[in-house]
Every structure is written in C-alpha cells, then in structure tokens.
Design a protein around this motif. Structure first.
Motif, mmCIF file in Angstrom:
data_model
loop_
_atom_site.group_PDB
_atom_site.id
_atom_site.type_symbol
_atom_site.label_atom_id
_atom_site.label_comp_id
_atom_site.label_asym_id
_atom_site.label_seq_id
_atom_site.Cartn_x
_atom_site.Cartn_y
_atom_site.Cartn_z
ATOM 1 N N ARG A 244 35.874 17.634 62.921
ATOM 2 C CA ARG A 244 36.224 16.867 64.125
ATOM 3 C C ARG A 244 36.371 17.795 65.332
ATOM 4 N NH1 ARG A 244 40.467 14.689 62.237
ATOM 5 N NH2 ARG A 244 39.367 12.985 61.213
ATOM 6 N N GLU A 245 36.862 19.011 65.081
ATOM 7 C CA GLU A 245 37.002 19.989 66.155
ATOM 8 C C GLU A 245 35.646 20.454 66.695
ATOM 9 O OE1 GLU A 245 39.782 21.275 67.660
ATOM 10 O OE2 GLU A 245 40.857 19.688 66.593
ATOM 11 N N ARG A 246 34.592 20.217 65.915
ATOM 12 C CA ARG A 246 33.257 20.679 66.288
ATOM 13 C C ARG A 246 32.358 19.555 66.809
ATOM 14 N NH1 ARG A 246 31.798 25.402 62.479
ATOM 15 N NH2 ARG A 246 33.788 26.029 61.600
ATOM 16 N N LEU A 247 32.909 18.372 67.005
ATOM 17 C CA LEU A 247 32.083 17.210 67.359
ATOM 18 C C LEU A 247 31.302 17.381 68.662
ATOM 19 C CD1 LEU A 247 34.128 14.029 66.343
ATOM 20 C CD2 LEU A 247 31.950 14.837 65.407
ATOM 21 N N LEU A 248 31.810 18.182 69.570
ATOM 22 C CA LEU A 248 31.124 18.397 70.851
ATOM 23 C C LEU A 248 30.221 19.623 70.819
ATOM 24 C CD1 LEU A 248 34.062 17.692 73.346
ATOM 25 C CD2 LEU A 248 32.323 16.101 72.535
ATOM 26 N N ASN A 249 30.168 20.290 69.661
ATOM 27 C CA ASN A 249 29.426 21.558 69.566
ATOM 28 C C ASN A 249 27.965 21.357 69.178
ATOM 29 O OD1 ASN A 249 31.909 22.616 70.066
ATOM 30 N ND2 ASN A 249 32.022 23.863 68.224
ATOM 31 N N LEU A 250 27.137 22.113 69.857
ATOM 32 C CA LEU A 250 25.698 22.136 69.600
ATOM 33 C C LEU A 250 25.359 23.491 69.002
ATOM 34 C CD1 LEU A 250 23.142 20.348 70.377
ATOM 35 C CD2 LEU A 250 22.937 21.846 72.359
ATOM 36 N N GLU A 251 24.572 23.515 67.924
ATOM 37 C CA GLU A 251 24.197 24.769 67.286
ATOM 38 C C GLU A 251 22.700 25.014 67.475
ATOM 39 O OE1 GLU A 251 25.968 25.852 63.432
ATOM 40 O OE2 GLU A 251 23.907 26.070 62.708
ATOM 41 N N ILE A 252 22.355 26.154 68.055
ATOM 42 C CA ILE A 252 20.952 26.492 68.339
ATOM 43 C C ILE A 252 20.593 27.734 67.531
ATOM 44 C CG2 ILE A 252 19.263 26.973 70.140
ATOM 45 C CD1 ILE A 252 21.401 25.894 72.153
ATOM 46 N N VAL A 253 19.576 27.591 66.687
ATOM 47 C CA VAL A 253 19.194 28.665 65.765
ATOM 48 C C VAL A 253 17.770 29.131 66.062
ATOM 49 C CG1 VAL A 253 18.901 29.301 63.340
ATOM 50 C CG2 VAL A 253 20.647 27.619 63.983
ATOM 51 N N GLY A 254 17.585 30.445 66.140
ATOM 52 C CA GLY A 254 16.231 30.988 66.232
ATOM 53 C C GLY A 254 15.849 31.599 67.561
ATOM 54 N N ILE A 255 16.758 31.596 68.535
ATOM 55 C CA ILE A 255 16.426 32.186 69.839
ATOM 56 C C ILE A 255 16.786 33.674 69.834
ATOM 57 C CG2 ILE A 255 16.897 32.173 72.310
ATOM 58 C CD1 ILE A 255 17.390 29.229 72.158
ATOM 59 N N PRO A 256 15.803 34.550 70.026
ATOM 60 C CA PRO A 256 16.069 36.000 70.010
ATOM 61 C C PRO A 256 17.086 36.405 71.070
ATOM 62 C CG PRO A 256 13.709 35.556 69.907
ATOM 63 C CD PRO A 256 14.372 34.253 70.221
ATOM 64 N N GLU A 257 17.830 37.458 70.757
ATOM 65 C CA GLU A 257 18.833 37.967 71.697
ATOM 66 C C GLU A 257 18.208 38.989 72.640
ATOM 67 O OE1 GLU A 257 22.705 38.973 69.995
ATOM 68 O OE2 GLU A 257 21.962 38.216 68.071
ATOM 69 N N THR A 258 18.616 38.934 73.892
ATOM 70 C CA THR A 258 18.190 39.925 74.876
ATOM 71 C C THR A 258 19.417 40.494 75.570
ATOM 72 O OG1 THR A 258 17.921 38.230 76.596
ATOM 73 C CG2 THR A 258 15.982 38.775 75.272
ATOM 74 N N ALA A 259 19.244 41.667 76.146
ATOM 75 C CA ALA A 259 20.385 42.366 76.745
ATOM 76 C C ALA A 259 21.001 41.593 77.905
ATOM 77 C CB ALA A 259 19.949 43.756 77.205
ATOM 78 N N ASN A 260 20.167 40.971 78.745
ATOM 79 C CA ASN A 260 20.682 40.300 79.943
ATOM 80 C C ASN A 260 20.463 38.788 79.884
ATOM 81 O OD1 ASN A 260 21.403 42.800 81.281
ATOM 82 N ND2 ASN A 260 19.207 43.132 81.594
ATOM 83 N N GLU A 261 20.606 38.214 78.712
ATOM 84 C CA GLU A 261 20.364 36.786 78.576
ATOM 85 C C GLU A 261 21.469 35.964 79.250
ATOM 86 O OE1 GLU A 261 20.219 35.922 74.414
ATOM 87 O OE2 GLU A 261 22.381 36.053 74.136
ATOM 88 N N HIS A 262 21.133 34.739 79.613
ATOM 89 C CA HIS A 262 22.088 33.809 80.222
ATOM 90 C C HIS A 262 22.177 32.571 79.323
ATOM 91 C CE1 HIS A 262 22.315 36.156 83.933
ATOM 92 N NE2 HIS A 262 21.003 36.284 83.866
#
Length: 213
Positions: free
Chosen positions: A59-77
């Motif tokens: 229930r605490e996570r009901l507003l949470n969106l999980e995004i999987v697979g986007i590579p990390e970059t140093a200056n990402e937004h």
C-alpha cells in the motif's frame, strides 16, 4: 490350583499394566492432537500476519512506478526520464506530478544491469495510465533517446519483494498448468486460465498452490 491361581494373578497384573500403558498412550495421542491443532492455528496466524505486513508494505508503494532497463549516465536527469516516458505513453505530466525519483539497487542485482528507477507520482491514476500506455508500446532504450545497444525497457508497479517472488512463481506454475494470463494490478497478483474464465487473485504461495490446479 495354586499354579492356576498364580497364573491368573500374573496375567491379570499384566492386563492391568497393559491397560495403564494404553491409557497413557491414549493421553499422549490426545496431547499430540492438541499440539497439532495449536501448531496449525499458529501457522495460520503467522500467515495472516505476513499477508498483513506485505499488504501494508505494498500500500505504501501504490503511487510508485518502477522503470527497468535504462542505462545509467553520469549527468542523467531522472525527472526528465520519467516525463519523456510518460509522453511516449501518451500521458501528460509536469515535474510537480513527480514527488521523487531515485535509482534503487535491487535485492538480487545482476552484473551489468543498471539500477532500477523508482518514481513516486502524485496520483495512482497517473501511474496506472503510464504503465498501461508503456506496456502497449514495448519500449526500448532507443525510444527514450538512449545511445548504444538497443535494449528493452520495462515499466511496472513497484512490488514488494514478497510480491515479486510470488509473481515469478505464479508465472512458472501457470506455464506448467497452462494458465494463459498472469499479471499485477495495484500491487496485487492475478491469474486467469483463459479469456472466458474468471480472474483469480493470488495472496501467497500457499494460495497459489490451491488455486492453480
């Protein structure tokens, strides 16, 4: 006559001793049955408590969106990533709709995979619409303007560890038992045999064993 009398008394004593042992054995069986009943009651209570804790956590996570697979970059937004993702899913949001967005290391991190993004949105409707729209598109990193090797991007509910494991086991079991559909909605796991059968909610692994037959 003395021999007979002695024999009768001996056998009578043996019978009496045997009766005492039988009575003790009967009491032991009653105690075992009582202990088994208590154990079953404790197990059921423990199961219910686990379900309650997991339900509260989800229930605490009901507003949470999980995004999987986007590579990390140093200056990402991360905020811009969520806004761009929503736009692709045909959902209009503004930065104010994003309460927070962070990279999270999964419990079972696999080497070479980027950390997942967790975004909390201002409403469940926004989150559900983004998930629904994104799943229809079969998104990839290319769609989000990420350079390099093209990889799939998955957008899901942010499930508790217990529900993630339950979903995995449901998919494995459903494949064996020929259930066509396994999915989550609002953090709950559902299954369906086919297009004409009713949907079934699965609460835990024990529930799954009973319902997927």
């Amino acid at each position: 006559m003395d021999l007979i009398r002695n024999s009768i008394e001996f056998h009578s004593a043996q019978c009496e001793d045997l009766n005492k042992k039988v009575n003790l054995f009967s009491d032991d069986i009653k105690n075992i049955v009582t202990l088994e009943s208590k154990l079953i009651a404790i197990q059921n209570e423990n199961r219910q408590l686990k379900q309650l804790i997991n339900s509260n956590d989800q229930r605490e996570r009901l507003l949470n969106l999980e995004i999987v697979g986007i590579p990390e970059t140093a200056n990402e937004h991360p905020t811009n990533i969520v806004i761009n993702l929503a736009k692709l899913a045909n959902v209009d949001i503004i930065p104010a709709n994003i309460i927070f967005v962070n990279r999270i290391t999964p419990k079972n991190k696999q080497h070479g995979r980027p950390r997942i993004l967790i975004a909390r949105l201002s409403s469940r409707l926004l989150k559900d619409n983004i998930i629904s729209g994104a799943r229809k598109l079969r998104l990839t990193t290319k769609d989000l303007g990420v350079s390099g090797e093209v990889k799939p991007v998955y957008v899901n509910d942010n499930l508790t560890p217990q529900n993630k494991l339950l979903l995995k086991k449901c998919k494995e079991t459903a494949k064996i038992k020929e259930f066509q559909y396994v999915w989550t909605k609002h953090g709950k796991v559902y299954i369906r045999k086919n297009d004409t059968s009713p949907l079934i909610q699965i609460l835990d692994e024990e529930d799954m064993k009973r319902k997927i037959a």
